[in-house]
Design a protein around this motif. Structure first.
Motif, mmCIF file in Angstrom:
data_model
loop_
_atom_site.group_PDB
_atom_site.id
_atom_site.type_symbol
_atom_site.label_atom_id
_atom_site.label_comp_id
_atom_site.label_asym_id
_atom_site.label_seq_id
_atom_site.Cartn_x
_atom_site.Cartn_y
_atom_site.Cartn_z
ATOM 1 N N UNK A 385 -28.210 -3.602 -31.225
ATOM 2 C CA UNK A 385 -27.345 -2.964 -32.162
ATOM 3 C C UNK A 385 -27.477 -3.242 -33.733
ATOM 4 N N UNK A 386 -27.776 -4.516 -34.159
ATOM 5 C CA UNK A 386 -27.893 -5.102 -35.268
ATOM 6 C C UNK A 386 -29.217 -4.291 -36.108
ATOM 7 N N UNK A 387 -30.261 -4.175 -35.310
ATOM 8 C CA UNK A 387 -31.382 -3.659 -35.752
ATOM 9 C C UNK A 387 -31.239 -2.206 -35.864
ATOM 10 N N UNK A 388 -30.540 -1.449 -34.876
ATOM 11 C CA UNK A 388 -30.275 -0.008 -35.060
ATOM 12 C C UNK A 388 -29.488 0.411 -36.066
ATOM 13 N N UNK A 389 -28.576 -0.314 -36.491
ATOM 14 C CA UNK A 389 -27.425 -0.365 -37.757
ATOM 15 C C UNK A 389 -28.162 -0.515 -39.086
ATOM 16 N N UNK A 433 -22.902 5.464 -37.567
ATOM 17 C CA UNK A 433 -22.467 5.428 -36.205
ATOM 18 C C UNK A 433 -20.822 5.309 -36.487
ATOM 19 N N UNK A 434 -20.340 5.622 -37.643
ATOM 20 C CA UNK A 434 -18.924 5.446 -37.744
ATOM 21 C C UNK A 434 -18.751 4.072 -38.228
ATOM 22 N N UNK A 435 -19.634 3.229 -38.665
ATOM 23 C CA UNK A 435 -19.274 1.941 -39.164
ATOM 24 C C UNK A 435 -19.932 1.825 -40.723
ATOM 25 N N UNK A 436 -19.119 1.406 -41.615
ATOM 26 C CA UNK A 436 -19.538 0.967 -42.818
ATOM 27 C C UNK A 436 -20.681 -0.194 -42.892
ATOM 28 N N UNK A 437 -21.806 -0.130 -43.524
ATOM 29 C CA UNK A 437 -22.760 -1.041 -43.177
ATOM 30 C C UNK A 437 -23.380 -1.319 -44.776
ATOM 31 N N UNK A 438 -23.443 -2.705 -45.102
ATOM 32 C CA UNK A 438 -23.861 -3.043 -46.106
ATOM 33 C C UNK A 438 -25.381 -3.913 -45.981
ATOM 34 N N UNK A 439 -26.258 -3.596 -46.587
ATOM 35 C CA UNK A 439 -27.583 -4.369 -46.310
ATOM 36 C C UNK A 439 -28.231 -4.538 -47.644
ATOM 37 N N UNK A 466 -26.798 -8.674 -44.000
ATOM 38 C CA UNK A 466 -26.175 -7.559 -43.361
ATOM 39 C C UNK A 466 -24.400 -7.715 -43.024
ATOM 40 N N UNK A 467 -23.802 -6.691 -43.605
ATOM 41 C CA UNK A 467 -22.437 -6.881 -43.344
ATOM 42 C C UNK A 467 -21.905 -5.566 -42.641
ATOM 43 N N UNK A 468 -21.149 -5.469 -41.486
ATOM 44 C CA UNK A 468 -20.552 -4.317 -40.823
ATOM 45 C C UNK A 468 -19.228 -4.395 -40.992
#
Length: 659
Positions: A385-389, A433-439, A466-468
């Protein structure tokens, strides 16, 4: 020759520039040219007038001095006039063109007055010889220009003439200009790549020497970038076109090189201005040499003697050697550099690079390969899941680290990413996928007040944190490799007059320090945003004694490339923006080529200075002798055409030098 050309130049350099323009124009039109003129009937026509004149001149001199036939004396003037016409008429036409353009004091007019004057006082062989040697000088110049251009013209020969494009289920052969972005083209083994694209086939090996100067074949796998001008070595492949023909890497390179001669060095510009002032001065001095002795000598004045001396003075003083050899020297330098995979966008930069004393270098992609590999993945959630995001977000970036992560993730399902925002110098923000992602780097999480493991700050390698949904989730550790020639590049720069080498990077200071230590760089700065790099460069440039070059490859390097004295871009891996902004492009991506560029610049400057000193010294000596009646028309021919030939041969030397 057009009148506009005469407004720019006062002599035969005009012909060279016009010849150069026609040469380039013809290639752009897709015509084939034999650069050596081997078997080209037009080449023989070029030399025919000089051959005819030389044959008739030698026959006339033989009849004058060996056979001494009285019958020849009757036709002697007419014989030499006929001998003069093949080489004289083209120059007289040039005089007419320059007069129409209201440019009265040119090399053409000096030569015409001198030779017609020689005929007027019965010095027929001298008159013919002056014009013949002038024409031979022109032919030498043309041959030298062609030689200097061969390394550049070789690039034109690597362009594919046709492309095999997939349309309506079958491949059609059309001109590369007609292929659109997104279309699929097929290239067989042994064929040249016609357009930039993305590899659709599993992979193949390519000869990239035309673009990079590197003879070692390069293997490109599926999804890799393939550039126009590469030669497919292995098998039939398919490529998805990513750029139009006019925007391809090769087309940009050709445009850069062909436009290089329009940016003149200060020495070149000075000589042009000098010639425009110098030529009328010597014309009036020649008139004075006829008139003043009459006022002084009175009855002892012999018009024919002083007219002859005046004509000798005119021939000697012609600025041909200067105006031919100096542009040719710079052109030779640009040609020599292109043969080493170094593209100067103007002879002014060839001149300026000799004064370089400070080089500021980017790290990633310049001193390091910019090819990252994922070394470690740490995640507080399910790794898949981590890698997909993360991959969904990084797939939208062209940064080498982002590409490494996407490559590492492989065929894993990528969620759609929306509302992506790039935060300069920090990373990416988006909805996956509906989540706020910072990388990005640690600064990115700090900006959004997200707490994370403090141990991350101690990791020297490059990491993507990474932050979700506002919570720290993990990181990916990636590593880069230093280029094989990076350490030698720094050493060579110092040996070639560069006093300070500074490394700037957006990477962590700990990593920058480590790389700097391995390469022997004493001054380095890390954790820099693009605007921080600009500020550092401006701070360094406050010292007016510094001539500063910045070397980079990324889009974020373009502001620094633009404000440096010389911007140097890595061309094979570099971004389009960096290549367009830079003044010098290193096609091989080897930092050691910067020292090579400095060496070529210094060699070019030495040749130019030698030519200036030689021309002035010989002309000054023979001018004094000519005014005193101690130099004849033969010495005048040597002082003008002889020195020009020496200068041309000296300029050609640059092409044979090893750097």
């Amino acid at each position: 020759m057009s009148q506009s050309n005469h407004k720019d130049d006062s002599c035969c350099a005009t012909k060279a520039s016009q010849h150069s323009h026609e040469h380039n124009h013809n290639h752009e039109g897709g015509e084939e040219h034999d650069h050596d003129h081997g078997g080209d009937p037009s080449a023989f026509k070029t030399y025919l007038p000089a051959i005819v004149t030389l044959a008739m001149l030698l026959i006339g001199i033989a009849f004058d001095n060996i056979f001494k036939l009285e019958a020849f004396q009757v036709i002697r003037p007419y014989w030499y006039i006929v001998a003069y016409l093949p080489v004289g008429v083209p120059v007289l036409k040039e005089v007419w063109e320059t007069f129409k353009a209201k440019d009265f004091f040119t090399e053409f007019s000096l030569m015409s007055i001198a030779t017609i004057g020689a005929f007027a006082i019965g010095e027929y062989p001298e008159g013919v010889t002056v014009m013949l040697f002038y024409t031979i000088g022109e032919l030498f110049q043309m041959a030298a220009v062609n030689r200097a251009k061969r390394n550049i013209s070789a690039l034109l020969d690597v362009r594919a003439d046709v492309a095999s494009v997939l349309r309506n289920g079958r491949y059609e052969t059309i001109k590369p200009e007609g292929v659109e972005i997104g279309e699929t083209i097929q290239i067989k083994a042994g064929e040249k790549i016609p357009l930039d694209g993305e590899m659709l086939s599993d992979g193949s090996s390519f000869n990239t020497a035309a673009l990079t100067g590197e003879s070692k074949p390069k293997t490109i796998a599926k999804g890799g970038s393939v550039l126009a001008g590469m030669l497919n070595l292995d098998k039939v492949i398919e490529i998805k076109v990513t750029k139009l023909f006019a925007d391809s890497a090769l087309s940009r390179i050709l445009e850069m090189v062909q436009n290089a001669t329009t940016r003149k060095a200060k020495t070149e510009l000075f000589i042009r201005k000098f010639a425009k002032v110098y030529t009328p001065i010597v014309f009036f001095l020649a008139l004075a040499l006829v008139a003043i002795p009459f006022l002084i000598l009175g009855k002892d004045y012999h018009f024919q003697t002083w007219l002859y001396r005046s004509l000798v003075f005119l021939v000697i003083s012609c600025p041909c050697a200067l105006v031919i050899s100096i542009p040719l020297g710079y052109f030779g330098g640009i040609g020599a550099a292109s043969a080493h995979g170094i593209l100067f966008k103007g002879s002014n930069f060839l001149d300026l690079i000799t004064k370089l004393n400070t080089v500021i270098m980017d790290k990633t992609g310049t001193l390091t390969k910019g090819v990252f590999r994922v070394q470690k993945v740490e995640s507080a959630i399910d790794k898949e899941e981590f890698l997909s995001l993360l991959t969904a977000l990084e797939a939208k970036s062209t940064h080498p680290i982002a590409k490494a992560i996407v490559e590492y993730a492989g065929e894993k399902e990528i969620y759609p990413a929306e509302h992506i925002e790039e935060i300069s110098g920090m990373g990416l923000k988006g909805s996956v996928n509906g989540k706020q992602v910072l990388a990005g780097n640690a600064k990115l999480l700090s900006k959004f007040n997200i707490s994370f493991d403090s141990k991350i700050a101690d990791i020297e390698e490059s990491i993507v944190v990474v932050a979700v949904n506002g919570a720290y989730t993990g990181y990916v550790l990636v590593a880069d490799e230093i280029k094989e020639d990076a350490a030698e590049a720094i050493k060579q720069l110092q040996l070639n007059g560069v006093q300070d080498v500074v490394m700037l990077s957006g990477d962590k200071t700990s990593i920058v320090k480590k790389v700097a230590g391995m390469l022997g760089i004493n001054s380095y700065f890390g954790d820099l945003l693009p605007e921080d790099k600009v500020a550092k460069l401006e701070e360094i440039k406050k010292d007016k004694t510094r001539v500063v070059a910045f070397v980079g490859d990324g889009i974020n390097d373009t502001p620094v490339l633009a404000i440096s004295d010389i911007g140097i871009a890595m061309g094979a891996m570099g971004s389009d923006a960096a290549i367009e902004t830079a003044d010098v492009v290193i096609q091989t991506d080897q930092p050691s080529k910067i020292a090579t560029a400095i060496k070529i610049g210094k060699a070019t400057k030495n040749v130019v200075v030698q030519n200036i000193v030689l021309a002035f010294a010989v002309k000054a000596l023979v001018l004094i002798l000519g005014a005193g009646g101690l130099a004849t028309m033969w010495e005048a021919v040597f002082a003008d055409v002889g020195v020009a030939l020496f200068a041309i041969l000296n300029a050609v030397r640059i092409q044979k030098m090893k750097f």
